[in-house]
Design a protein around this motif. Sequence first.
Motif, PDB file in Angstrom:
ATOM      1  N   UNK A  78      -7.011  39.089 -13.803  1.00 36.34           N
ATOM      2  CA  UNK A  78      -8.129  39.519 -13.020  1.00 36.34           C
ATOM      3  C   UNK A  78      -8.671  38.125 -12.375  1.00 36.34           C
ATOM      4  N   UNK A  79      -8.527  38.287 -10.728  1.00 34.16           N
ATOM      5  CA  UNK A  79      -8.823  36.961  -9.987  1.00 34.16           C
ATOM      6  C   UNK A  79      -9.921  37.205  -9.201  1.00 34.16           C
ATOM      7  N   UNK A  80     -11.246  36.458  -9.289  1.00 32.82           N
ATOM      8  CA  UNK A  80     -12.234  36.736  -8.337  1.00 32.82           C
ATOM      9  C   UNK A  80     -12.355  35.805  -7.395  1.00 32.82           C
ATOM     10  N   UNK A  81     -12.898  36.045  -6.225  1.00 37.39           N
ATOM     11  CA  UNK A  81     -13.174  35.361  -4.989  1.00 37.39           C
ATOM     12  C   UNK A  81     -14.257  35.594  -4.413  1.00 37.39           C
ATOM     13  N   UNK A  82     -15.162  34.719  -4.231  1.00 36.77           N
ATOM     14  CA  UNK A  82     -16.526  34.797  -3.746  1.00 36.77           C
ATOM     15  C   UNK A  82     -16.487  34.364  -2.153  1.00 36.77           C
ATOM     16  N   UNK A  83     -16.294  35.541  -1.478  1.00 34.83           N
ATOM     17  CA  UNK A  83     -16.101  35.154   0.226  1.00 34.83           C
ATOM     18  C   UNK A  83     -17.271  34.625   0.726  1.00 34.83           C
ATOM     19  N   UNK A  84     -18.435  34.669  -0.077  1.00 33.41           N
ATOM     20  CA  UNK A  84     -19.708  33.695   0.510  1.00 33.41           C
ATOM     21  C   UNK A  84     -19.672  32.340   0.424  1.00 33.41           C
ATOM     22  N   UNK A  85     -18.927  31.874  -0.581  1.00 31.55           N
ATOM     23  CA  UNK A  85     -18.992  30.423  -0.881  1.00 31.55           C
ATOM     24  C   UNK A  85     -17.858  29.822  -0.793  1.00 31.55           C
ATOM     25  N   UNK A  86     -16.808  30.225  -0.050  1.00 28.26           N
ATOM     26  CA  UNK A  86     -15.503  29.590   0.400  1.00 28.26           C
ATOM     27  C   UNK A  86     -15.718  29.069   1.986  1.00 28.26           C
TER      28      UNK A  86
END
Length: 379
Positions: A78-86
């Motif tokens: 399960x891989x999470x990416x915070x699109x607002x923090x990159x």
Amino acid sequence: MPTSTVDLATARRYVSSARYRSLDELCGGDPQMQDLIARGKRLIDRNIPILILGETGTGKEYLSRALHAYSERRAANWVAVNCASIPESLAESELFGYCKGAFSGALPGGMKGKVQQADGGTLFLDEIGDMPFALQTRLLRVLSEREVIPLGAAHPVPVDVHLICATHQDLKTLVAQGRFREDLYYRIAGGVLRLPSLRSRTDRRALIMQMIADEMPGQDGGNCVDDGIIAPAALQQMLAYAWPGNLRQMHAVIRYCCAVMNGDRIEVGDLPEELMETFAPSTPLSIHYEGPAISPASNVRSIVPQAGAADILPRPSGGPLGDERTRVIDALVGSRWNISAASRQLGMCRASLYRKLRQLDIPHVRDQAMPTHFASYAA
């Protein structure tokens, strides 16, 4: 009202015995959440992208983890990416990876992007509404072709991921404003799950609070609490609060209270200042004690019009403790039991004054149970 023993016992039985513990815990006996979880279970193994909507702090990431743990892909990542923090300049390489020598400063062996890391599992894109517009086009191709082309690669790499996205924004409004691709919206919104705010779950707040408190570690390494951890007066204050930060804020508040409480229960004085302000002095609030009902603090004078501080509460004679108790009682009576005014007069914060009241055994009119010697003045 405080949660019932039956509800709490049922919720705990779900938590301890369910095969997929996290999803059952999220239900918590709440019909609104039960319907949402049931729809999520039907969607998760049918390769339908899921879009989770809800205010900040409602548990969107928690629900994504729970759905993955329930799915047939649970053994994979399960891989999470915070699109607002990159940062936008790094977003492409972070998501899609790069090959050796793709650009200056690249790792010698290249790097797998988040999409490849989630191959065979679940990719969770949090705050998808903040994804740069140019990157949305590349993501759409990944979802359509089920392949990713790392930076500097000559050939695409096939990937198999289940996509779960989340946002607190209104994506349809962003589409109308030209800030979000319409075709991407319909691609990721195969099944929409909207998490309710705590404001709309007033009848379940007490149960949620108790379940969060039960998970808190205690100083002895065990659980922070047993049943009844939250004193009635503190519970009433917490139930009346709007909780704008939703579950994230509630979790933080209960964690704070468990850390600062002196005894084995969370009392009013243990609550942070934002919850102390829930009731203004003019807010009607019934008090329960052995005698006629008393209204708010501003009416204390009408109950005992001729009584001074010494008449209302007996206090020890002499000594530092007796002098301090006298000073606190005089400040309370002089301010008509307004905690804010009394704390300013005494030169301390509201939380400190509440703790002082308990330390000196001084009841306050907001308490759930008043001593009988005070009730006699209402006759």
